[in-house]
Design an enzyme around this catalytic site. Structure first.
Site, PDB file in Angstrom:
ATOM      1  N   LYS A  67      60.471  36.775  46.393  1.00  0.00           N
ATOM      2  CA  LYS A  67      60.921  38.154  46.142  1.00  0.00           C
ATOM      3  C   LYS A  67      60.689  38.563  44.691  1.00  0.00           C
ATOM      4  O   LYS A  67      60.172  39.656  44.415  1.00  0.00           O
ATOM      5  CB  LYS A  67      62.400  38.297  46.513  1.00  0.00           C
ATOM      6  N   THR A  68      61.047  37.699  43.750  1.00  0.00           N
ATOM      7  CA  THR A  68      60.817  38.006  42.335  1.00  0.00           C
ATOM      8  C   THR A  68      59.327  38.094  42.036  1.00  0.00           C
ATOM      9  O   THR A  68      58.879  38.977  41.296  1.00  0.00           O
ATOM     10  CB  THR A  68      61.472  36.932  41.446  1.00  0.00           C
ATOM     11  N   ASP A 112      67.728  41.946  41.114  1.00  0.00           N
ATOM     12  CA  ASP A 112      67.902  40.788  41.983  1.00  0.00           C
ATOM     13  C   ASP A 112      69.341  40.745  42.493  1.00  0.00           C
ATOM     14  O   ASP A 112      70.266  41.190  41.815  1.00  0.00           O
ATOM     15  CB  ASP A 112      67.585  39.513  41.200  1.00  0.00           C
ATOM     16  N   THR A 161      69.446  38.327  49.292  1.00  0.00           N
ATOM     17  CA  THR A 161      69.442  37.229  50.261  1.00  0.00           C
ATOM     18  C   THR A 161      70.362  37.544  51.431  1.00  0.00           C
ATOM     19  O   THR A 161      70.390  36.795  52.407  1.00  0.00           O
ATOM     20  CB  THR A 161      69.913  35.925  49.589  1.00  0.00           C
ATOM     21  N   ARG A 220      59.165  27.609  46.449  1.00  0.00           N
ATOM     22  CA  ARG A 220      59.826  27.123  45.225  1.00  0.00           C
ATOM     23  C   ARG A 220      60.087  25.629  45.319  1.00  0.00           C
ATOM     24  O   ARG A 220      59.877  24.883  44.364  1.00  0.00           O
ATOM     25  CB  ARG A 220      61.137  27.880  45.000  1.00  0.00           C
TER      26      ARG A 220
END
Length: 357
Positions: A67-68, A112, A161, A220
């Protein structure tokens, strides 16, 4: 406090610099999420052709899926500056007003965990997103005055999230909503190949498959495991990492072939051996493994449920036959494998009501 986990989807502070170097800068370099990537590309291209800022974008999905990275890509594709903040950092309307009033035209504002923003700031954001205007209240009580402040056109990219916690009026103001899914092993292999090239690592195809298979479908985690394998290979003076080397490295870090770490296995083992397969309440289970209930619920449980190794019932947590098989334990005849054990996933109302302890 729980020790850091190699397979935790949350980003550790020391990882940010390394992750920044591995992040793709443009959509063409972004691996996976084909549907979201294709839709987002169309939104951005249309905005460029119109000569206007892009519509506001909401990105939802579990941690660690990009997302980032996509927010940074949006700014890069639109050739616009990027401002980064987060919902928890905006606890007052004044905090948001300060950020919005300093934006330049066309700038991308990334928030975020937007669902954790305070309600007053959230209500101010409605007008800012729709009319590019905010009302600054000066004074208190009967003498308070609202001063309208016009904002330059900007693009808000919100990431969450837990999309279900966003109020409807806020969700409706986003022009595009993209939900990110977990990656397949094949997609993670592509992510790892790109990262290995940037890290100047020599890895065989089987080595990539080994790391990808233990990465819980999360880029990640895949990049984190790859760096640990790199360290292991460096210490053992191995020039090319194959499946055997990758497996040996990750075994040393207690990440097994299914991506389970020490905490995951402790949870399953406690359920299977100490509680006869369950059901057992969250607090009791956490005490049995020596962790906080929140750690068990947010770190271990989601993946175990998703993989069908654990279930949540109205009476508590239970393990499944797959868990016994993975642990190499015989399935007891008295194990409570009721059909309802697999019906409730994390976050369901029935499961939440089952946390009797």
């Amino acid at each position: 406090m729980a020790e850091p986990s190699l397979v935790a989807s949350q980003e550790e502070p020391e990882e940010r610099v390394i992750e920044a170097a591995l992040r793709p800068k443009f959509l063409d370099e972004f691996v996976g999420q084909a549907r979201v990537r294709r839709q987002l590309s169309l939104v951005l291209e249309a905005s460029r052709l119109r000569g206007r800022t892009a519509d506001h974008v909401l990105l939802s999905g579990p941690p660690g899926l990009g997302k980032t990275t996509l927010a940074m890509i949006i700014a890069g594709e639109m050739n616009a500056p990027l401002r980064i903040s987060s919902g928890p950092a905006i606890q007052h309307a004044g905090d948001l007003a300060a950020i919005l009033s300093s934006l330049s035209e066309g700038e991308v504002l990334f928030l975020d965990e937007i669902h954790r923003m305070s309600r007053p700031a959230e209500e101010m954001l409605y007008m800012a997103m729709e009319d590019f205007r905010v009302d600054i209240v000066v004074g208190k009580g009967a003498g308070a005055t609202a001063i309208p402040l016009d904002l330059p056109p900007f693009t808000l990219v919100g990431a969450t999230t837990r999309a279900g916690l966003l109020p409807g009026p806020l969700r409706d103001r986003f022009g595009f909503t993209g939900h990110l899914e977990f990656y397949s092993v094949e997609e993670l292999e592509l992510v790892l190949r790109r990262s290995a090239g940037l890290l100047d690592l020599r890895v065989t195809s089987a080595g990539f498959t080994e790391v990808a298979g233990r990465s819980r479908g999360t880029p990640r985690i895949a990049n984190r495991l790859l760096r640990r394998v790199r360290d292991w290979a460096l210490v053992h003076q191995i020039d090319q990492i194959d499946a055997q080397a990758a497996g040996a490295a990750l075994d040393m870090y207690e990440v097994d072939a299914k991506g389970l770490d020490r905490l995951d296995r402790n949870v399953l083992t406690a359920l299977a051996t100490k509680f006869g397969g369950g059901p057992v309440g969250l607090s009791t289970l956490a005490i049995a493994v020596g962790e906080e209930p929140e750690t068990v619920e947010t770190v271990a449980e989601p993946y175990l449920v998703r993989e069908g190794l654990m279930g949540r019932t109205p009476r508590g947590r239970v393990v499944t036959p797959l868990a016994y098989e993975h642990l190499g334990l015989p399935v007891p005849a008295s194990a409570p494998f009721a059909q309802s054990a697999t019906l409730f996933g994390p976050g369901s109302d029935e499961a939440d009501e089952s946390l009797e302890e």
